[in-house]
Design a protein around this motif. Structure first.
Motif, PDB file in Angstrom:
ATOM      1  N   THR A  86       0.853  -1.188   0.000  1.00 54.56           N
ATOM      2  CA  THR A  86       0.000   0.000   0.000  1.00 54.56           C
ATOM      3  C   THR A  86       0.886   1.235   0.000  1.00 54.56           C
ATOM      4  O   THR A  86       1.857   1.303   0.752  1.00 54.56           O
ATOM      5  CB  THR A  86      -0.916   0.015   1.242  1.00 54.56           C
ATOM      6  N   HIS A  87       0.539   2.160  -0.847  1.00 60.07           N
ATOM      7  CA  HIS A  87       1.324   3.375  -0.989  1.00 60.07           C
ATOM      8  C   HIS A  87       0.414   4.570  -0.729  1.00 60.07           C
ATOM      9  O   HIS A  87      -0.654   4.653  -1.304  1.00 60.07           O
ATOM     10  CB  HIS A  87       1.869   3.421  -2.426  1.00 60.07           C
ATOM     11  N   ILE A  88       0.838   5.460   0.164  1.00 60.36           N
ATOM     12  CA  ILE A  88       0.068   6.695   0.306  1.00 60.36           C
ATOM     13  C   ILE A  88       1.003   7.893   0.151  1.00 60.36           C
ATOM     14  O   ILE A  88       2.195   7.827   0.473  1.00 60.36           O
ATOM     15  CB  ILE A  88      -0.726   6.788   1.627  1.00 60.36           C
ATOM     16  N   HIS A  89       0.469   8.981  -0.361  1.00 60.93           N
ATOM     17  CA  HIS A  89       1.241  10.209  -0.540  1.00 60.93           C
ATOM     18  C   HIS A  89       1.085  11.031   0.736  1.00 60.93           C
ATOM     19  O   HIS A  89       0.009  11.542   1.032  1.00 60.93           O
ATOM     20  CB  HIS A  89       0.732  10.975  -1.753  1.00 60.93           C
ATOM     21  N   LEU A  90       2.170  11.105   1.500  1.00 61.52           N
ATOM     22  CA  LEU A  90       2.100  11.749   2.815  1.00 61.52           C
ATOM     23  C   LEU A  90       1.942  13.263   2.694  1.00 61.52           C
ATOM     24  O   LEU A  90       1.186  13.887   3.425  1.00 61.52           O
ATOM     25  CB  LEU A  90       3.382  11.481   3.604  1.00 61.52           C
ATOM     26  N   ASN A  94       6.789  13.445   0.177  1.00 60.53           N
ATOM     27  CA  ASN A  94       7.039  12.157   0.838  1.00 60.53           C
ATOM     28  C   ASN A  94       5.933  11.129   0.636  1.00 60.53           C
ATOM     29  O   ASN A  94       4.750  11.462   0.624  1.00 60.53           O
ATOM     30  CB  ASN A  94       7.228  12.386   2.338  1.00 60.53           C
ATOM     31  N   CYS A  95       6.391   9.891   0.525  1.00 61.79           N
ATOM     32  CA  CYS A  95       5.475   8.767   0.393  1.00 61.79           C
ATOM     33  C   CYS A  95       5.668   7.823   1.578  1.00 61.79           C
ATOM     34  O   CYS A  95       6.765   7.729   2.133  1.00 61.79           O
ATOM     35  CB  CYS A  95       5.776   7.976  -0.868  1.00 61.79           C
ATOM     36  N   LEU A  96       4.603   7.132   1.925  1.00 65.80           N
ATOM     37  CA  LEU A  96       4.680   6.039   2.897  1.00 65.80           C
ATOM     38  C   LEU A  96       4.259   4.770   2.168  1.00 65.80           C
ATOM     39  O   LEU A  96       3.198   4.736   1.549  1.00 65.80           O
ATOM     40  CB  LEU A  96       3.743   6.294   4.082  1.00 65.80           C
TER      41      LEU A  96
HETATM   42 NI    NI Z   1       3.525   8.880  -3.187  1.00 65.24          NI
END
Ligand code: NI
Length: 136
Positions: A86-90, A94-96
Motif C-alpha cells: 500500500t502506498h500513500i502520498h504523505l 514524501n510517500c509512505l
Molecule cells: Ni507517493
C-alpha cells in the motif's frame, strides 16, 4: 477449549506485573499472560527461521532519482513473499509505503534490510508478527 493453570510468583514480581497490566490497559491477568506467551512464541518463530508474517514500512522522498524503481525491483526479487503493498502520498514530497510479507524469517528480514537500506529511504521498519501457533 481453555485450560486453567496456576502459577506461583513472589509478591514483588506479581505487584510489578499488576502495574504492567494497568499500564497496558489489560482487563485481567489472563489476557496479559496470553499475550506475553504468544509474544515469546512469535519471537521464537523469528529466531528459529520459521514461517512468519511481517510488515515493512518505508517513508521516502519520491523525488529521489531511481528510488521508486529500486524499491519495486527489490519487491520483485521477493515476489513470493509480498502479500500486499500500500502506498500513500504523505505530503508534496514524501510517500509512505507499507509492504505486508510472509515467508521464512530470514528471507523476510533480508528483504526488509534491502528496502530500508535504499538511498533516500528516510525511515524504515520491520514489524515482526505471527500467530504464536506457527504458520503453515
Ligand atoms: Ni507517493
Amino acid at each position: 477449549m481453555a485450560e486453567r493453570f496456576s502459577t506461583s510468583l513472589d509478591e514483588a514480581l506479581l505487584a510489578k506485573f499488576d502495574r504492567y497490566i494497568r499500564r497496558h490497559d489489560y482487563r485481567n491477568r489472563s489476557e496479559a499472560v496470553r499475550d506475553l506467551i504468544r509474544k515469546a512464541l512469535i519471537e521464537e518463530d523469528w529466531e528459529k527461521g520459521r514461517e512468519v508474517v511481517g510488515v515493512i514500512s518505508l517513508v521516502y522522498d519520491h523525488h529521489q532519482r531511481q528510488l521508486q524503481d529500486r524499491l519495486t525491483a527489490i519487491q520483485h526479487d521477493f515476489y513470493r513473499q509480498v502479500v500486499s503493498t500500500t502506498h500513500i502520498h504523505l505530503d508534496h514530497d514524501n510517500c509512505l509505503e507499507v509492504v505486508i510479507v510472509r515467508g521464512k524469517a530470514e528471507t523476510v528480514r533480508s528483504m526488509a534490510r534491502r528496502l530500508i537500506a535504499v538511498r533516500g529511504v528516510k525511515d524504515g521498519h520491520l514489524t515482526a508478527s505471527g500467530t504464536g501457533r506457527g504458520l503453515p
